[in-house]
Design a protein around this motif. Structure first.
Motif, short mmCIF file in Angstrom:
data_model
loop_
_atom_site.label_atom_id
_atom_site.label_comp_id
_atom_site.label_asym_id
_atom_site.label_seq_id
_atom_site.Cartn_x
_atom_site.Cartn_y
_atom_site.Cartn_z
N PHE A 59 51.51 27.05 35.85
CA PHE A 59 50.50 26.89 36.89
C PHE A 59 49.38 27.89 36.67
CE2 PHE A 59 54.56 25.65 38.64
CZ PHE A 59 54.28 24.47 39.32
N GLU A 60 48.23 27.53 37.21
CA GLU A 60 47.12 28.47 37.34
C GLU A 60 46.97 28.79 38.83
OE1 GLU A 60 42.36 28.07 37.31
OE2 GLU A 60 43.34 27.47 35.43
N LEU A 61 47.10 30.06 39.18
CA LEU A 61 46.98 30.50 40.56
C LEU A 61 45.62 31.14 40.76
CD1 LEU A 61 48.05 31.32 43.41
CD2 LEU A 61 48.94 33.40 42.32
N ASN A 62 44.83 30.61 41.68
CA ASN A 62 43.54 31.18 42.02
C ASN A 62 43.58 31.68 43.46
OD1 ASN A 62 41.91 30.60 39.59
ND2 ASN A 62 42.36 28.48 40.11
N LEU A 63 43.19 32.92 43.67
CA LEU A 63 43.13 33.48 45.02
C LEU A 63 41.67 33.51 45.45
CD1 LEU A 63 45.76 36.36 44.89
CD2 LEU A 63 46.06 33.93 45.38
N VAL A 64 41.38 32.78 46.53
CA VAL A 64 40.02 32.59 47.02
C VAL A 64 39.88 33.27 48.37
CG1 VAL A 64 38.26 30.88 47.63
CG2 VAL A 64 39.91 30.39 45.80
N ALA A 65 38.85 34.07 48.54
CA ALA A 65 38.63 34.78 49.81
C ALA A 65 38.23 33.80 50.88
CB ALA A 65 37.56 35.86 49.64
N GLU A 66 38.81 33.97 52.08
CA GLU A 66 38.48 33.15 53.23
C GLU A 66 37.98 34.05 54.34
OE1 GLU A 66 38.87 29.76 53.71
OE2 GLU A 66 39.30 29.59 51.58
N GLU A 67 37.12 33.50 55.19
CA GLU A 67 36.64 34.27 56.33
C GLU A 67 37.78 34.52 57.31
OE1 GLU A 67 33.65 35.74 56.98
OE2 GLU A 67 33.43 35.26 54.87
N ARG B 172 57.98 38.56 37.15
CA ARG B 172 58.38 38.47 38.55
C ARG B 172 57.61 37.35 39.24
NH1 ARG B 172 57.78 44.26 41.23
NH2 ARG B 172 58.41 43.01 43.04
N TYR B 173 58.13 36.88 40.37
CA TYR B 173 57.43 35.86 41.14
C TYR B 173 56.16 36.45 41.74
CZ TYR B 173 61.81 33.23 40.88
OH TYR B 173 62.91 32.57 40.44
N TRP B 174 55.07 35.67 41.73
CA TRP B 174 53.80 36.18 42.25
C TRP B 174 53.86 36.44 43.74
CZ3 TRP B 174 50.76 33.67 45.91
CH2 TRP B 174 51.08 32.33 46.19
N THR B 175 54.73 35.72 44.45
CA THR B 175 54.82 35.91 45.89
C THR B 175 55.44 37.25 46.27
OG1 THR B 175 56.87 34.63 45.80
CG2 THR B 175 54.90 33.46 46.49
N VAL C 95 45.80 34.08 38.14
CA VAL C 95 47.08 34.43 37.52
C VAL C 95 47.62 33.20 36.79
CG1 VAL C 95 49.39 35.39 37.88
CG2 VAL C 95 47.52 35.99 39.45
N ARG C 96 48.00 33.36 35.54
CA ARG C 96 48.69 32.30 34.81
C ARG C 96 50.19 32.49 35.06
NH1 ARG C 96 48.38 28.97 30.13
NH2 ARG C 96 50.34 27.78 30.21
N LEU C 97 50.84 31.41 35.53
CA LEU C 97 52.24 31.45 35.88
C LEU C 97 53.04 30.53 34.97
CD1 LEU C 97 51.82 31.00 39.76
CD2 LEU C 97 52.01 33.17 38.53
N ASP C 98 54.32 30.82 34.82
CA ASP C 98 55.17 29.89 34.08
C ASP C 98 55.66 28.79 35.02
OD1 ASP C 98 57.28 30.87 35.60
OD2 ASP C 98 58.18 32.02 33.98
N ALA C 99 56.55 27.94 34.54
CA ALA C 99 56.99 26.79 35.31
C ALA C 99 57.75 27.17 36.58
CB ALA C 99 57.86 25.87 34.45
N ARG C 100 58.27 28.40 36.64
CA ARG C 100 58.99 28.86 37.83
C ARG C 100 58.14 29.79 38.69
NH1 ARG C 100 64.79 31.03 36.20
NH2 ARG C 100 64.91 31.07 38.48
N VAL D 114 49.94 36.27 32.98
CA VAL D 114 48.69 36.99 32.73
C VAL D 114 47.90 37.06 34.03
CG1 VAL D 114 46.55 37.07 31.38
CG2 VAL D 114 48.63 36.15 30.34
N VAL D 115 47.23 38.20 34.26
CA VAL D 115 46.46 38.42 35.49
C VAL D 115 45.04 38.83 35.13
CG1 VAL D 115 46.33 39.68 37.67
CG2 VAL D 115 48.56 39.20 36.65
N GLU D 116 44.06 38.23 35.82
CA GLU D 116 42.65 38.61 35.69
C GLU D 116 42.05 38.72 37.08
OE1 GLU D 116 40.58 35.80 33.34
OE2 GLU D 116 41.79 36.09 31.54
N SER D 117 41.18 39.72 37.27
CA SER D 117 40.55 39.91 38.58
C SER D 117 39.14 40.44 38.41
CB SER D 117 41.35 40.88 39.44
OG SER D 117 40.70 41.12 40.68
#
Length: 455
Positions: free
Chosen positions: A209-217, A156-159, A125-130, A135-138
């Protein structure tokens, strides 16, 4: 194995680059880097080498570097595809060496980790300064609905679209506290980790910011929310500690950059202030580790995995890990002979943890230019290892309380939490052993770890 000397560590990974089993000290490094066993390889350069070896079906070898927030590790690693058809790899490591971490090492590690996270991310996800969505890619089918909802919720906030493990907070929340946070995502049964990469200078007019979501065990026990319901203290070890570790490491790195004047000339008093900040940061990291261990050893279901070990060999390894620290204080560590063997029954990782605590205390509190003795022996059907120093010794009153929780015997400013000996004794007793002390004022102290010799 070629080019690397004697093999110290062996490990095994699977076709998904998960570390299935590992000898010490790699097992501890995996955990300190935020991983699990079994779990995705958490050491970035080792992960990249294992992935390349598996992909090309080649035997690969090279030197790697890793850091756990306090020490820099260099080692020679050899990885080759497993011969059993599992699709995984066999890993052998030699010349394992540790040194104190420098600011530039932390920065380089952060850069390498960002590259790995970008490669592993299944939702970006590409985020702005806040931290609002642009933009979202998956690439993950199970996240298609989430990606669509996030894209429809631009601005909206990604959280707002995820659940942060161990936290009920929503935005605004500083990005450093979210970087490395563990998440649960709607539509997915897997655990996920957030990797936030600032684009520009995030604290002074960021480009976003660039937000990367990485799968964890998933952890071997219950999920994070369930653990929190069962044991409120789990928020420290399992959830709060991983979130805090990385920003604290960055604080230390920035303070060291200032202290060493890498960013430019600086008055001596401000360099001293930066040294105090770095020292306090190291203390916080050590405290997080101790609180995490405290949570584990006080759990009702805590148990160890005893096996046949050699106490003399474990002592040699502990001394090797702490060799730099001993040299800094000009303390000589007198160890058992290299051919000496004292068999015992215990969990290697936990015994190493106890000896690192005992030997680390001896090096920290013994006078400079003194000596520390480590002796391994068998007595009355028990295996024993003794760590003795030339310090000021302990009174009977001190000996009676030294293994209590948070007991620091009036010391201040030394970075200790007062949990190390308490945790070490709990570990020793969980392995059907004992940890005790013999001392007298002015005569140093002898800490004695006893373990059974038969299962």
């Amino acid at each position: 194995m070629t080019g690397g000397g004697s093999i110290l560590v062996r490990a095994r990974s699977d076709a998904d680059d998960r570390l299935l089993e590992a000898d010490e000290p790699l097992a501890t490094l995996q955990l300190r880097c935020g991983g699990q066993i079994p779990g995705s390889i958490a050491v970035p350069e080792l992960l990249a080498l294992a992935r390349k070896s598996r992909h090309y079906g080649l035997r690969l070898a090279r030197a790697i570097q890793a850091q756990d927030g306090e020490e820099l590790i260099t080692a020679w690693v050899e990885v080759q595809p497993a011969e059993d058809g599992s699709g995984g790899c066999r890993i052998a490591i030699a010349n394992w060496q540790t040194s104190l971490l420098r600011a530039e090492d932390i920065a380089a590690h952060a850069e390498r980790r960002a590259i790995i996270d970008r490669h592993l991310a299944e939702l970006t996800v590409r985020l702005d300064a806040r931290q609002r969505i642009l933009v979202v890619e998956s690439s993950a089918p199970e996240l298609a609905d989430l990606a669509a909802r996030m894209q429809a919720g631009r601005g909206r906030y990604w959280t707002d679209f995820v659940e942060i493990a161990g936290s009920a907070h929503r935005q605004p929340l500083h990005w450093r506290l979210l970087d490395g946070a563990f998440l649960q995502l709607p539509g997915s049964d897997r655990n996920w980790r957030a990797s936030l990469i600032p684009l520009g200078w995030p604290d002074a007019g960021s480009a976003g910011f660039e937000l990367n979501l990485v799968a964890e065990e998933p952890p071997p026990e219950a999920s994070a929310p369930a653990r929190s319901a069962q044991r409120p203290a789990a928020a420290i070890g399992r959830e709060v500690a991983p979130v805090l570790r990385q920003p604290i490491a960055r604080i230390i790195a920035n303070a060291e950059t200032i202290r060493t004047r890498l960013a430019g000339p600086l008055a001596d008093e401000y360099s001293d202030y930066a040294a105090d900040i770095a020292s306090a940061g190291q203390h916080l990291l050590a405290l997080l580790d101790d609180l995490s261990d405290l949570e584990v050893v006080e759990a009702d279901d805590f148990s160890t995995s005893p096996d046949k070990i050699d106490l003399a060999d474990v002592a040699q390894r502990a001394a090797g890990i702490l060799g730099v620290r001993a040299q800094e204080r000009n303390i000589r560590v007198d160890l058992p002979d290299s051919d000496e063997s004292v068999p015992a029954i215990g969990e290697f990782r936990r015994v190493l943890q106890i000896l690192l605590n005992l030997l680390g205390n001896a090096i920290r509190y013994a006078p400079e230019d003194s000596q520390v003795w480590v002796r391994a022996e068998q007595m009355d059907g028990r295996a024993r290892i003794v760590v003795a120093d030339q310090g000021k010794g302990l009174s009977e009153e001190d000996q009676a309380v030294i293994f209590n929780k948070f007991e620091r015997l009036g010391r201040s400013g030394d970075g200790g939490s007062g949990l190390g000996l308490y945790i070490s004794r709990r570990l020793a007793r969980a392995m059907r052993g004992e940890l005790s002390v013999e001392s007298a004022p002015g005569q140093g102290a002898r800490f004695i770890l006893e373990l059974p010799t038969e299962g």
